[in-house]
Design a protein around this motif. Structure first.
Motif, mmCIF file in Angstrom:
data_model
loop_
_atom_site.group_PDB
_atom_site.id
_atom_site.type_symbol
_atom_site.label_atom_id
_atom_site.label_comp_id
_atom_site.label_asym_id
_atom_site.label_seq_id
_atom_site.Cartn_x
_atom_site.Cartn_y
_atom_site.Cartn_z
ATOM 1 N N GLN A 130 0.874 -1.120 -0.088
ATOM 2 C CA GLN A 130 -0.010 -0.005 0.044
ATOM 3 C C GLN A 130 0.951 1.282 -0.008
ATOM 4 O OE1 GLN A 130 -2.532 -0.795 3.490
ATOM 5 N NE2 GLN A 130 -3.874 -1.774 2.214
ATOM 6 N N ASP A 131 2.115 1.191 0.799
ATOM 7 C CA ASP A 131 2.897 2.199 0.906
ATOM 8 C C ASP A 131 3.462 2.689 -0.601
ATOM 9 O OD1 ASP A 131 2.290 2.772 3.308
ATOM 10 O OD2 ASP A 131 4.321 1.912 4.064
ATOM 11 N N LEU A 132 3.862 1.526 -1.192
ATOM 12 C CA LEU A 132 4.522 1.763 -2.793
ATOM 13 C C LEU A 132 3.479 2.282 -3.583
ATOM 14 C CD1 LEU A 132 6.726 -1.520 -2.890
ATOM 15 C CD2 LEU A 132 7.514 0.885 -2.653
ATOM 16 N N GLU A 133 2.029 1.698 -3.353
ATOM 17 C CA GLU A 133 1.014 2.219 -4.395
ATOM 18 C C GLU A 133 0.977 3.699 -4.246
ATOM 19 O OE1 GLU A 133 -1.688 2.268 -7.474
ATOM 20 O OE2 GLU A 133 -0.106 0.741 -6.777
ATOM 21 N N PHE A 134 1.031 4.069 -2.796
ATOM 22 C CA PHE A 134 0.679 5.695 -2.516
ATOM 23 C C PHE A 134 1.718 6.597 -3.041
ATOM 24 C CE2 PHE A 134 1.505 9.169 0.224
ATOM 25 C CZ PHE A 134 0.375 9.826 0.184
ATOM 26 N N GLN A 135 2.891 5.946 -2.838
ATOM 27 C CA GLN A 135 4.297 6.691 -3.352
ATOM 28 C C GLN A 135 4.223 6.982 -4.761
ATOM 29 O OE1 GLN A 135 7.673 4.554 -1.768
ATOM 30 N NE2 GLN A 135 7.310 5.450 0.203
ATOM 31 N N ARG A 136 3.627 5.620 -5.510
ATOM 32 C CA ARG A 136 3.422 5.772 -6.958
ATOM 33 C C ARG A 136 2.596 6.941 -7.533
ATOM 34 N NH1 ARG A 136 0.656 4.490 -11.070
ATOM 35 N NH2 ARG A 136 -1.050 3.440 -9.437
ATOM 36 N N LYS A 137 1.498 6.802 -6.690
ATOM 37 C CA LYS A 137 0.367 7.909 -7.319
ATOM 38 C C LYS A 137 1.070 9.257 -7.018
ATOM 39 C CE LYS A 137 -3.504 5.040 -6.613
ATOM 40 N NZ LYS A 137 -4.660 4.645 -5.745
ATOM 41 N N GLN A 138 1.638 9.377 -5.716
ATOM 42 C CA GLN A 138 2.292 10.672 -5.585
ATOM 43 C C GLN A 138 3.211 11.168 -6.501
ATOM 44 O OE1 GLN A 138 -0.016 11.657 -3.463
ATOM 45 N NE2 GLN A 138 1.643 12.862 -2.377
ATOM 46 N N ILE A 139 4.339 10.292 -7.119
ATOM 47 C CA ILE A 139 5.090 10.500 -8.095
ATOM 48 C C ILE A 139 4.616 10.954 -9.552
ATOM 49 C CG2 ILE A 139 6.825 9.596 -9.437
ATOM 50 C CD1 ILE A 139 7.874 8.131 -7.130
ATOM 51 N N GLU A 140 3.535 10.068 -9.614
ATOM 52 C CA GLU A 140 2.777 10.514 -10.915
ATOM 53 C C GLU A 140 2.047 11.907 -10.957
ATOM 54 O OE1 GLU A 140 1.847 10.265 -14.747
ATOM 55 O OE2 GLU A 140 2.919 8.779 -13.823
ATOM 56 N N LYS A 141 1.553 12.222 -9.644
ATOM 57 C CA LYS A 141 0.925 13.560 -9.431
ATOM 58 C C LYS A 141 1.941 14.574 -9.919
ATOM 59 C CE LYS A 141 -1.948 13.964 -6.043
ATOM 60 N NZ LYS A 141 -2.663 13.988 -4.729
ATOM 61 N N LEU A 142 3.030 14.496 -8.912
ATOM 62 C CA LEU A 142 4.141 15.396 -9.260
ATOM 63 C C LEU A 142 4.599 15.590 -10.715
ATOM 64 C CD1 LEU A 142 6.371 14.766 -6.083
ATOM 65 C CD2 LEU A 142 4.866 16.750 -6.618
ATOM 66 N N ARG A 143 4.719 14.419 -11.345
ATOM 67 C CA ARG A 143 5.130 14.451 -12.807
ATOM 68 C C ARG A 143 3.994 15.392 -13.645
ATOM 69 N NH1 ARG A 143 6.938 8.250 -13.543
ATOM 70 N NH2 ARG A 143 9.108 8.642 -12.814
ATOM 71 N N GLU A 144 3.034 15.101 -13.171
ATOM 72 C CA GLU A 144 1.702 15.636 -14.176
ATOM 73 C C GLU A 144 1.826 17.206 -13.606
ATOM 74 O OE1 GLU A 144 -1.201 16.466 -16.709
ATOM 75 O OE2 GLU A 144 -0.015 14.602 -16.417
ATOM 76 N N GLN A 145 2.161 17.614 -12.410
ATOM 77 C CA GLN A 145 2.063 19.032 -12.291
ATOM 78 C C GLN A 145 3.253 19.696 -12.999
ATOM 79 O OE1 GLN A 145 2.529 19.167 -8.042
ATOM 80 N NE2 GLN A 145 0.270 18.844 -7.459
#
Length: 117
Positions: free
Chosen positions: A96-111
């Protein structure tokens, strides 16, 4: 019922995590399938999103859980082969932590993409 004392591997516990269940399986059907291996304390089915088709089965006795694990891994239910695992909270939390981190990274990339445009 006397049981011979057998040293079990560390990952063995009373809680099984079951994947690849048919979405329309009922609680009664689950009790029929898993109850053949011993007394069940609780069954929790996943009902939403990516939790559908999963369940936690909690046995009263660790040896019953091991017996169910040994016999139901790969068992065919309505054309689907069950994946039965021992519940390991540390591994599930790490996933779950890895999935959360992956989503955070994707959000930062999009920004960052939006800022570059």
């Amino acid at each position: 019922m006397s049981r011979q004392v057998i040293r079990l591997p560390a990952e063995v516990n009373r809680i099984l995590y079951v994947r690849n269940l048919p979405y329309k399986i009922t609680s009664e059907e689950m009790y029929d399938i898993f109850g053949k291996f011993g007394a069940i304390r609780q069954i929790r089915k996943g009902t939403h999103g990516d939790k559908k088709g999963t369940a936690f089965v909690v046995y009263e006795d660790i040896y019953d859980a091991k017996n169910a694990f040994d016999n139901l891994s790969g068992f065919n239910v309505a054309g689907r082969y069950l994946i039965v695992l021992y519940y390991q909270p540390q591994k599930m939390q790490e996933r779950q932590d890895l999935e959360f981190q992956r989503k955070q990274i994707e959000k930062l990339r999009e920004q960052q993409r939006q800022q570059q445009q």
